[in-house]
Design a protein around this motif. Structure first.
Motif, PDB file in Angstrom:
ATOM      1  N   UNK A 311      18.765  -6.765  19.971  1.00  0.00           N
ATOM      2  CA  UNK A 311      18.389  -5.408  19.589  1.00  0.00           C
ATOM      3  C   UNK A 311      17.733  -4.744  20.792  1.00  0.00           C
ATOM      4  N   UNK A 312      17.675  -3.405  20.830  1.00  0.00           N
ATOM      5  CA  UNK A 312      17.021  -2.736  21.954  1.00  0.00           C
ATOM      6  C   UNK A 312      15.650  -3.319  22.260  1.00  0.00           C
ATOM      7  N   UNK A 313      15.458  -3.671  23.513  1.00  0.00           N
ATOM      8  CA  UNK A 313      14.217  -4.304  23.967  1.00  0.00           C
ATOM      9  C   UNK A 313      13.180  -3.228  24.281  1.00  0.00           C
ATOM     10  N   UNK A 314      11.958  -3.451  23.855  1.00  0.00           N
ATOM     11  CA  UNK A 314      10.895  -2.464  24.048  1.00  0.00           C
ATOM     12  C   UNK A 314      10.133  -2.706  25.347  1.00  0.00           C
ATOM     13  N   UNK A 315       9.852  -1.597  26.039  1.00  0.00           N
ATOM     14  CA  UNK A 315       8.997  -1.661  27.209  1.00  0.00           C
ATOM     15  C   UNK A 315       7.543  -1.783  26.792  1.00  0.00           C
ATOM     16  N   UNK A 316       6.627  -1.901  27.746  1.00  0.00           N
ATOM     17  CA  UNK A 316       5.214  -2.126  27.417  1.00  0.00           C
ATOM     18  C   UNK A 316       4.551  -0.992  26.660  1.00  0.00           C
ATOM     19  N   UNK A 317       5.130   0.217  26.711  1.00  0.00           N
ATOM     20  CA  UNK A 317       4.570   1.359  25.964  1.00  0.00           C
ATOM     21  C   UNK A 317       5.345   1.633  24.692  1.00  0.00           C
ATOM     22  N   UNK A 318       6.278   0.737  24.349  1.00  0.00           N
ATOM     23  CA  UNK A 318       7.084   0.914  23.146  1.00  0.00           C
ATOM     24  C   UNK A 318       8.369   1.679  23.356  1.00  0.00           C
ATOM     25  N   UNK A 319       8.677   2.043  24.612  1.00  0.00           N
ATOM     26  CA  UNK A 319       9.907   2.789  24.894  1.00  0.00           C
ATOM     27  C   UNK A 319      11.129   1.876  24.787  1.00  0.00           C
ATOM     28  N   UNK A 320      12.265   2.478  24.449  1.00  0.00           N
ATOM     29  CA  UNK A 320      13.543   1.789  24.471  1.00  0.00           C
ATOM     30  C   UNK A 320      14.530   2.663  25.242  1.00  0.00           C
ATOM     31  N   UNK A 321      15.557   2.036  25.759  1.00  0.00           N
ATOM     32  CA  UNK A 321      16.553   2.807  26.496  1.00  0.00           C
ATOM     33  C   UNK A 321      17.201   1.972  27.580  1.00  0.00           C
ATOM     34  N   UNK A 322      18.280   2.504  28.118  1.00  0.00           N
ATOM     35  CA  UNK A 322      18.985   1.860  29.214  1.00  0.00           C
ATOM     36  C   UNK A 322      19.843   2.912  29.909  1.00  0.00           C
ATOM     37  N   UNK A 323      20.579   2.479  30.931  1.00  0.00           N
ATOM     38  CA  UNK A 323      21.390   3.391  31.740  1.00  0.00           C
ATOM     39  C   UNK A 323      22.796   3.519  31.170  1.00  0.00           C
ATOM     40  N   UNK A 324      23.313   4.742  31.194  1.00  0.00           N
ATOM     41  CA  UNK A 324      24.660   5.018  30.701  1.00  0.00           C
ATOM     42  C   UNK A 324      25.346   6.050  31.592  1.00  0.00           C
ATOM     43  N   UNK A 325      26.633   5.877  31.778  1.00  0.00           N
ATOM     44  CA  UNK A 325      27.463   6.834  32.502  1.00  0.00           C
ATOM     45  C   UNK A 325      28.564   7.354  31.585  1.00  0.00           C
TER      46      UNK A 325
END
Length: 449
Positions: A311-325
């Motif tokens: 599942x989408x992995x959370x950053x230390x501040x709770x953000x999720x996301x990745x790079x897309x083209x």
């Protein structure tokens, strides 16, 4: 074009553009050519086909993509008064430079595949035929509604649409479940802390927990770094499209990479890995976790189900996301018939859909954006693909994050050396994050318009 090939080479500065015209004849540019393409005169009229076909150029794609594309192109039967089309594969080692050189020499295509931001740069050079009439035709034919609105919005400029989207290329973390189990890790990573903990456990059994590739022929290393930045609410550019590599969230993301390096999670050879080296590292079970494209399982021979999508992995501040083209096709002012280019483009965009379309054949090297293609059984039945489409794609962002628009400078940054060299620096683990990002910032500023 091949989604990986699109990020590999040095961009051509604007001051070099015209000088390339004299070099175009020296390039081994095309394979499988049919007559009438390279000497076609420019026209914006309706055309009667007497000046030659609509020349369609595309890069070397995966599997049978080019063979299938040639067949589909040659099957095109235009309305009376419009030209047919010819299919040509660009075979220069540097596809981006090959297109630039041909366009500068006036010998470019009428329609082509393209790198993610290429159309914006070519539009600034006056080479792009805007797609507004095509969009209007797609709406009239009921085709436009098969796209999410978000697919077209990034290509809209003040002068019009510079390209037509057809698929997307996304960077996602893959996990080898069997290796995780062998290392005594009970669950897939859910955040950076659990990712780091898993990487430490994997290192104890001689397996890497952050796989990537950063040779001169691979862009995966840079993509992995930018993906982590986005995963932490960062990105290389600010909300106004200005380079902002040293943003605090980017520093935090690169500090995480340094932690992974210290934990033994990064293969020392990754700085010189090609794409294939990375795939082989997964295949040979040397790497258990790493950012790559959404079709990785098909590029290995591992048993079905061994590679899984978290599942989408959370950053230390709770953000999720990745790079897309967003992958796209574009039309050029160099054409025997602008109406002919538009008609062919509409036909070509339809070749991707349906049970017998190019996506259904599995040779595109990308994932679909059109609703009718996403609904196909092969996309709905595969749990990993379905997770990418339903969970990762909605949170993915473009190279311009933290902004929402695309622009010409992205072509130079994406195809340049600054990001690739930055990735190598981070993977070597010898430079602190702030210093490495400051050097990257200088590189981005150097190619910004």
């Amino acid at each position: 074009m091949n989604s990986l090939e699109s990020f590999k080479r040095r961009p051509i500065a604007r001051r070099e553009f015209l000088a390339l015209g004299g070099a175009a004849a020296l390039l081994p540019l095309l394979a499988a050519c049919t007559g009438g393409g390279s000497n076609a005169s420019t026209s914006t009229g309706g055309g009667d086909g007497s000046k030659g076909p609509i020349t369609f150029w595309d890069g070397v794609g995966p599997g049978q993509f080019n063979a299938e594309s040639k067949t589909v192109t040659e099957a095109y039967a235009p309305k009376k008064g419009l030209p047919k089309a010819s299919y040509q594969v660009i075979t220069t080692p540097n596809t981006y430079e090959g297109l630039q050189a041909a366009i500068a020499a006036g010998n470019g295509p009428a329609v082509s595949g393209g790198y993610a931001f290429q159309a914006f740069q070519f539009a600034n050079e006056g080479a792009i035929a805007y797609a507004d009439t095509l969009v209007a035709n797609l709406k009239k034919a009921g085709i436009y509604d098969d796209y999410p609105a978000s697919a077209w919005a990034p290509f809209k400029t003040s002068k019009g649409y510079v390209a037509a989207p057809w698929g997307f290329d996304i960077r996602v973390p893959w996990v080898n479940q069997a290796l995780l189990n062998k290392a005594g890790v009970d669950a897939l990573p859910t955040d950076w802390d659990s990712w780091l903990a898993a990487a430490k456990s994997l290192a104890k059994i001689g397996v890497y927990g952050f796989g990537t590739a950063a040779s001169a022929s691979s862009a995966y290393g840079g993509h992995a770094m930018v993906s982590l930045m986005i995963n932490n609410g960062g990105g290389l550019y600010d909300e106004n499209g200005k380079p902002d590599a040293t943003y605090s969230r980017n520093v935090e993301a690169m500090d995480f990479v340094r932690e992974l390096h210290a934990a033994g999670a990064i293969d020392p050879g990754s700085v010189s890995y090609t794409d294939q080296n990375l795939y082989d590292s997964f295949k040979n079970r040397k790497t258990a976790i790493g950012f790559t494209n959404a079709t990785l399982p098909a590029l290995t021979s591992l048993p079905k189900g061994e590679l899984v999508m978290p599942d989408p992995i959370k950053g230390p501040h709770g953000d999720v996301g990745t790079l897309q083209y967003l992958k796209n096709y574009m039309m050029y002012t160099h054409t025997t018939s602008q109406a002919g280019s538009e008609a062919f483009m509409q036909y070509w965009l339809q070749a991707f859909i349906g049970a017998n379309g190019l996506f259904a054949k599995g040779d595109t090297g990308a994932l679909p954006i059109r609703k009718s293609v996403i609904a196909l059984p092969q996309y709905q039945s595969d749990p990993n693909t379905k997770k990418v489409l339903e969970q990762w794609e909605p949170i993915a962002k473009g190279y311009s994050a933290r902004g929402t628009t695309l622009f010409a400078s992205l072509a130079a940054a994406d195809n340049g050396t600054a990001v690739q060299q930055f990735a190598q620096t981070m993977l070597e683990g010898k430079t602190d994050s702030k210093t490495a990002l400051a050097t990257l910032q200088k590189g981005l500023l150097a190619v910004s318009s």
